[in-house]
Scaffold this motif. Structure first.
Motif, short mmCIF file in Angstrom:
data_model
loop_
_atom_site.label_atom_id
_atom_site.label_comp_id
_atom_site.label_asym_id
_atom_site.label_seq_id
_atom_site.Cartn_x
_atom_site.Cartn_y
_atom_site.Cartn_z
N UNK A 162 3.81 -4.72 -2.94
CA UNK A 162 3.66 -3.29 -2.69
C UNK A 162 2.50 -2.68 -3.47
N UNK A 163 2.40 -3.00 -4.74
CA UNK A 163 1.34 -2.43 -5.57
C UNK A 163 -0.03 -2.95 -5.14
N UNK A 177 -0.85 6.09 -0.84
CA UNK A 177 -1.00 4.70 -0.41
C UNK A 177 -0.10 3.77 -1.20
N UNK A 178 -0.10 3.92 -2.52
CA UNK A 178 0.73 3.05 -3.36
C UNK A 178 2.21 3.32 -3.10
N UNK A 179 2.59 4.59 -3.00
CA UNK A 179 3.99 4.94 -2.75
C UNK A 179 4.48 4.34 -1.43
N UNK A 180 3.69 4.49 -0.38
CA UNK A 180 4.13 3.99 0.94
C UNK A 180 4.23 2.47 0.95
N UNK A 181 3.31 1.79 0.29
CA UNK A 181 3.36 0.33 0.26
C UNK A 181 4.52 -0.19 -0.58
N UNK A 220 7.62 -2.47 0.64
CA UNK A 220 7.99 -3.68 -0.09
C UNK A 220 9.46 -3.68 -0.47
N UNK A 221 9.99 -2.52 -0.83
CA UNK A 221 11.41 -2.43 -1.15
C UNK A 221 12.26 -2.71 0.09
N UNK A 222 11.82 -2.24 1.24
CA UNK A 222 12.53 -2.54 2.49
C UNK A 222 12.52 -4.05 2.76
N UNK A 223 11.39 -4.69 2.52
CA UNK A 223 11.30 -6.14 2.72
C UNK A 223 12.17 -6.89 1.72
N UNK A 224 12.24 -6.40 0.49
CA UNK A 224 13.10 -7.04 -0.51
C UNK A 224 14.56 -6.97 -0.06
#
Length: 144
Positions: A9-10, A48-52, A56-60
């Motif tokens: 994500x980051x 941008x960082x927040x959305x990514x 990533x949390x959804x993928x986790x």
């Protein structure tokens, strides 16, 4: 499979922020406009960082559930949200001091796709990296 969601994500957020900042610079230079009252480097970077990281949390969560079909549905939801978010710049009311407000959607609408494109583009690298690390850790554990 171990998935490094925070790093994914980051990294995706930083790269998409960089793409957005470069696009902002060239768009304003080539179109001879200044939208610094409405959009700036910090807002592009933070969003941008927040959305990514959110993606990533959804993928986790998906990887913890071990349901790969759910990943396809989450991808469709992310894409739908991205397309809907593109409509926001068209409905914004800009300050009267801004010259050429009709050019604002041309600046911001493409930026909504940068985080999604970078996140999806980097996904195979992080899944491959995390599976490689998991295999290496299993070899170390089995060797003991």
């Amino acid at each position: 499979m171990r998935y490094s969601s925070f790093a994914h994500g980051v990294t995706a957020g930083i790269l998409s922020a960089l793409a957005g900042i470069i696009y902002l610079y060239f768009y304003e230079a080539f179109m001879f406009v200044d939208f610094s009252l409405v959009i700036n480097v910090y807002s592009i970077s933070i969003l941008s960082i927040f959305s990514c990281v959110l993606m990533a949390l959804a993928y986790k969560f998906i990887n913890q559930q071990k349901k790969q079909l759910l990943k396809a549905w989450v991808n469709l939801i992310i894409i739908a949200i991205t397309f809907i978010s593109v409509l926001v710049p068209f409905g914004m009311t800009l300050p009267l001091e801004i010259d050429s407000p009709e050019l604002f959607p041309g600046l911001t609408a493409p930026m909504h796709f940068f985080p999604v494109m970078v996140f999806f583009g980097l996904n195979p690298f992080f899944e491959k990296w995390s599976s490689h690390v998991s295999k290496k850790n299993n070899l170390i554990i089995n060797a003991e």
